[in-house]
Design an enzyme around this catalytic site. Structure first.
Site, PDB file in Angstrom:
ATOM      1  N   ASP A 165     -31.361  46.460  59.178  1.00  0.00           N
ATOM      2  CA  ASP A 165     -30.264  47.350  58.787  1.00  0.00           C
ATOM      3  C   ASP A 165     -29.910  47.177  57.306  1.00  0.00           C
ATOM      4  O   ASP A 165     -30.539  46.387  56.592  1.00  0.00           O
ATOM      5  CB  ASP A 165     -29.066  47.050  59.706  1.00  0.00           C
ATOM      6  CG  ASP A 165     -28.210  48.272  60.003  1.00  0.00           C
ATOM      7  OD1 ASP A 165     -28.266  49.234  59.218  1.00  0.00           O
ATOM      8  OD2 ASP A 165     -27.490  48.249  61.012  1.00  0.00           O
ATOM      9  N   GLU A 180     -32.296  51.957  56.534  1.00  0.00           N
ATOM     10  CA  GLU A 180     -31.387  52.067  55.380  1.00  0.00           C
ATOM     11  C   GLU A 180     -30.825  53.482  55.253  1.00  0.00           C
ATOM     12  O   GLU A 180     -30.341  53.863  54.201  1.00  0.00           O
ATOM     13  CB  GLU A 180     -31.984  51.499  54.105  1.00  0.00           C
ATOM     14  CG  GLU A 180     -33.227  52.137  53.570  1.00  0.00           C
ATOM     15  CD  GLU A 180     -32.950  53.481  52.933  1.00  0.00           C
ATOM     16  OE1 GLU A 180     -33.171  54.482  53.656  1.00  0.00           O
ATOM     17  OE2 GLU A 180     -32.530  53.522  51.758  1.00  0.00           O
ATOM     18  N   TRP A 181     -30.870  54.231  56.373  1.00  0.00           N
ATOM     19  CA  TRP A 181     -30.128  55.488  56.536  1.00  0.00           C
ATOM     20  C   TRP A 181     -30.578  56.597  55.580  1.00  0.00           C
ATOM     21  O   TRP A 181     -29.829  57.533  55.316  1.00  0.00           O
ATOM     22  CB  TRP A 181     -28.616  55.254  56.374  1.00  0.00           C
ATOM     23  CG  TRP A 181     -28.103  54.019  57.026  1.00  0.00           C
ATOM     24  CD1 TRP A 181     -28.425  53.564  58.276  1.00  0.00           C
ATOM     25  CD2 TRP A 181     -27.191  53.051  56.480  1.00  0.00           C
ATOM     26  NE1 TRP A 181     -27.767  52.388  58.542  1.00  0.00           N
ATOM     27  CE2 TRP A 181     -26.997  52.049  57.455  1.00  0.00           C
ATOM     28  CE3 TRP A 181     -26.515  52.955  55.255  1.00  0.00           C
ATOM     29  CZ2 TRP A 181     -26.160  50.955  57.239  1.00  0.00           C
ATOM     30  CZ3 TRP A 181     -25.678  51.867  55.050  1.00  0.00           C
ATOM     31  CH2 TRP A 181     -25.504  50.877  56.035  1.00  0.00           C
ATOM     32  N   GLY A 182     -31.775  56.442  55.001  1.00  0.00           N
ATOM     33  CA  GLY A 182     -32.257  57.481  54.093  1.00  0.00           C
ATOM     34  C   GLY A 182     -31.609  57.447  52.723  1.00  0.00           C
ATOM     35  O   GLY A 182     -31.809  58.352  51.911  1.00  0.00           O
ATOM     36  N   ASP A 204     -25.958  57.324  61.138  1.00  0.00           N
ATOM     37  CA  ASP A 204     -26.043  57.107  62.588  1.00  0.00           C
ATOM     38  C   ASP A 204     -25.837  58.386  63.393  1.00  0.00           C
ATOM     39  O   ASP A 204     -24.963  59.194  63.086  1.00  0.00           O
ATOM     40  CB  ASP A 204     -24.963  56.107  63.032  1.00  0.00           C
ATOM     41  CG  ASP A 204     -25.272  54.700  62.550  1.00  0.00           C
ATOM     42  OD1 ASP A 204     -26.261  54.524  61.805  1.00  0.00           O
ATOM     43  OD2 ASP A 204     -24.514  53.783  62.917  1.00  0.00           O
TER      44      ASP A 204
HETATM   45  C1  GLA Z   1     -25.741  50.569  61.585  1.00  0.00           C
HETATM   46  C2  GLA Z   1     -27.030  51.157  62.137  1.00  0.00           C
HETATM   47  C3  GLA Z   1     -26.844  51.458  63.606  1.00  0.00           C
HETATM   48  C4  GLA Z   1     -26.477  50.187  64.357  1.00  0.00           C
HETATM   49  C5  GLA Z   1     -25.229  49.549  63.738  1.00  0.00           C
HETATM   50  C6  GLA Z   1     -24.948  48.172  64.295  1.00  0.00           C
HETATM   51  O1  GLA Z   1     -24.706  51.496  61.622  1.00  0.00           O
HETATM   52  O2  GLA Z   1     -27.395  52.313  61.424  1.00  0.00           O
HETATM   53  O3  GLA Z   1     -28.024  52.028  64.143  1.00  0.00           O
HETATM   54  O4  GLA Z   1     -27.550  49.275  64.299  1.00  0.00           O
HETATM   55  O5  GLA Z   1     -25.371  49.431  62.330  1.00  0.00           O
HETATM   56  O6  GLA Z   1     -23.803  47.586  63.751  1.00  0.00           O
END
Ligand code: GLA
Length: 664
Positions: free
Chosen positions: A163, A196-198, A218
């Site tokens: 993450d 890393e969410w892009g 997310d």
């Molecule tokens: C981030 C990630 C999620 C999840 C949470 C856990 O938000 O993007 O997919 O793993 O952390 O805290």
């Protein structure tokens, strides 16, 4: 941060220090290590549990058991993965992460062993930062990469989700590469998921670093969230391939926030996009329909096709999309997808999807499990948010399959574009249409419309035809009588068209009996609604929007004034309710709720029978509430819209304070 500053952070946290004498082995991890040649499939607890107590050893073992018992393992699901909150907030005296023994009384190795004993693989989670994401999370791996990688390898980990929280501003590529190298040094083949969410365009550099990378923030268990994520992800199709996948986040199928039609679309979209299929619902508690969706092996085969091409839309207009994914054996997987609120007939052709010229084609419907032939047209009628997936090829043996006939239905609505509504005791007019897309005539064609128990259905025009030539349609008008005592709710009508020899096609569609229209003046927050959607969390009654659960808002407050009644929304929001022609006006004081500091900006719109009758213009936190009055005389349905004011939805808490309708 400058490069020099980044380096000093790195030194401070000791990033990249490999234990002396550890050799980098050839077999793992990336590039070209032979892992994740098809998108990973499995389970992750996060979407169903977050950090709640039910995330524990019993759950993880239970999922592994179900994978085996319910055939999901045989269908290809393999990884059973833990997410955040498996460890304690402090490292142990030896510097290692310490499992939370309340959740995992026998430690993590024991769970991994159990999962392995079932012939499955085991995954774990940490963050490329000083701490994981949750407030009660645990220390991240930044500066501890080798220590943690070694610990994971000693557990028998086969998959790491890494993450991005608390990353201290250290360069993402560096952070993720350091862990890649640490994993590699363990000598254990570990699928490496970059989460890393892009944020740093991982699709541009992730191929040599990990096997998959998140492309977005997310997902949550709502149609809007799923759709927004799908759209971002499908634009990145060209970056994916065997061993390096775009990851639009884990599945929400089965978590309860969407309908089964929506979950099927979610699953179809993920499959056509060659996305990882990580089940995110607690399989100990889901419905048979959830198992049916997640267990559809033909859709899974599209996702897992060894050619490894991410499918993408070849045509999109007005919320209707035609996706194609080329498959290894030359077939094309086709997804027809309707993101709109209306029923749509969607068509494409063999030529459009890129198949060679041929006299006929074989069309396999991956949800109806039928084989048909077509002269070229592939067509289906889709309900709102619905989708259909087909596998099509220029099979020389097409003639042995019955002609593809598609069937659909439309209900006369209270205004053009309205969702199908009928009051108790009233009649509705439905038109059904069956069309032959085959190369040869369909014979002895017969359409039948059926309704729920107690509903009378009468054909007003012929419902059968001896012969339906290629390209020809059979349209039938029906009167549907709704019982006077029908309760408000959603009812299913089904049209089924049969033809010889032994072929059929059907379309199920929903009709709504609305809640009774108000007979006197009423607060909208006291009424039953037809529908409501929101950017975050549910639309709240008599409080502001709290962004996640139900009833988590505050008293509605705009510029210091508090209101007892009203609706708390978050852009983009839509609330629809039935007024049945009985009301004349709607009034409210609209504005951005005080709870959100200074960032929010929204617009409020009132629609009556599909036409806009009031618009507040852009409203910001700084502005006092604005009184609005809308003329809704004669309208059957009113829709309230909160838009984002043109600048994205951040902090957009829009309040309809004191919202009422005047009716008689
Ligand atoms: C981030 C990630 C999620 C999840 C949470 C856990 O938000 O993007 O997919 O793993 O952390 O805290």
């Amino acid at each position: 941060m400058t490069a020099a500053a980044a380096t000093s952070v790195l030194l401070a946290v000791g990033i990249g220090a490999a234990p002396p004498g550890t050799a980098v082995t050839a077999e793992a991890v990336i590039p070209g290590d032979g892992l994740a040649l098809t998108p990973p499939m499995g389970f992750n607890n996060w979407n169903s549990t977050h950090c709640r107590a039910e995330f524990n050893e019993a759950m993880v073992k239970g999922i592994a058991d179900i994978f085996v018992e319910r055939g999901l393992k045989d269908a290809g699901y393999q990884y059973v993965n833990l997410d955040d909150c498996w460890a304690l907030p402090q490292r142990g005296p030896d510097g290692n992460l310490v499992p939370d023994l309340v959740r995992f009384p026998n430690g993590i190795k024991a769970v991994a062993d159990y999962v392995h004993s079932k012939g499955l693989k085991f995954g774990i989670y940490t963050s490329a930062g000083t701490k994981t994401c949750n407030d009660n999370g645990f220390p991240g791996a930044l500066g501890f990469e080798q220590k943690d990688a070694d610990l994971f390898a000693s557990y028998g980990v086969d998959y790491l989700k890494y993450d991005n929280c608390n990353n201290q501003g250290v360069d993402a590529k560096l952070r993720y590469t350091t862990m890649r190298d640490a994993l590699r040094r363990t000598g254990r083949p570990i699928v490496y998921s970059l989460c890393e969410w892009g944020e740093n365009k991982p699709w541009e550099w992730g191929k040599d670093v990990g096997h998959l990378w998140r492309t977005t923030g997310d997902i949550s268990d709502s149609w809007n969230s799923m759709l927004g994520i799908a759209k971002t992800n499908w634009a990145l199709a060209d970056y994916a391939g065997p061993g390096h996948w775009n990851d639009p986040d884990m599945l929400e199928v089965g978590n309860g926030g969407m309908t089964d039609t929506e979950y099927r679309s979610h699953f179809n979209l993920w499959a056509i996009m060659a996305a990882p299929l990580l089940i995110g619902s607690d399989l100990r508690k889901v419905t048979p329909e959830t198992f049916e969706i997640l267990g559809n092996r033909e859709v899974i085969a599209v996702d897992q096709d060894p050619l490894g091409v991410q499918g993408k839309p070849i045509r999109s207009a007005n919320g209707v999309h035609v996706f194609v994914k080329p498959l290894k054996n030359g077939d094309k997987a086709v997804l027809l997808f309707n993101e709109t609120e209306k029923t749509e007939r969607v068509t494409t052709t063999a030529t459009e999807i890129g198949l060679p010229q041929a006299t006929g084609y074989k069309v396999r419907d991956l949800w109806a499990y039928t084989d048909r032939h077509t002269a070229g047209t592939i067509a289906t009628t889709l309900p709102p948010h619905g989708s259909a997936m087909f596998r099509v090829n220029a099979d020389r043996g097409w003639a042995k399959y019955p002609p593809a006939v598609d069937t659909g239905a439309a209900l006369q609505t209270v205004y053009p574009g309205a969702s199908p509504l009928v009051e108790p005791g009233q009649n509705a007019t439905v038109t059904t249409t069956a069309t032959n897309n085959g190369r040869v005539p369909a014979v002895t064609v017969k359409s039948a419309l059926s309704g729920p128990a107690g509903w009378e259905v009468l054909p007003e025009s012929p419902s059968d035809k001896i012969m339906l030539r290629p390209g020809e349609s059979l349209s039938t008008k029906w009167t549907v009588k709704v019982p006077a005592d029908a309760k408000p709710g959603t009812y299913v009508l089904a049209v089924r068209t049969t033809y010889r020899p032994d072929a059929d096609t059907r379309f199920d569609f929903e009709v709504r009996v609305p809640p009774p229209a108000p007979a006197a003046n009423a607060y909208v927050s006291d009424m039953a609604w037809l529908s409501s959607t929101n950017g975050w969390g549910p639309v709240e009654r008599d409080t502001s929007n709290g962004e996640s659960g139900e009833r988590d808002g505050n008293p509605i407050t705009i510029n210091g004034t508090t209101y007892a009644k009203g609706i708390g929304a978050h852009a983009p929001s839509n609330v629809e309710f039935y007024v049945g022609g009985r009301c004349t006006s709607l009034t409210a004081d609209v504005g951005v709720d005080d709870e959100e500091g200074n960032d929010g900006s929204v617009g409020f719109e009132v629609w009556a029978n599909g036409a806009k009758v009031a618009d507040s213009g852009v409203m910001t936190n700084a502005m006092p509430a604005k009184p609005i009055t809308a003329n809704i005389t004669g309208a059957m349905v009113v829709r309230l819209v909160v838009n984002d004011g043109g600048d994205g939805i951040t902090s957009d808490h829009g309040d309809w304070a004191g919202l009422r309708v005047t009716c008689s």
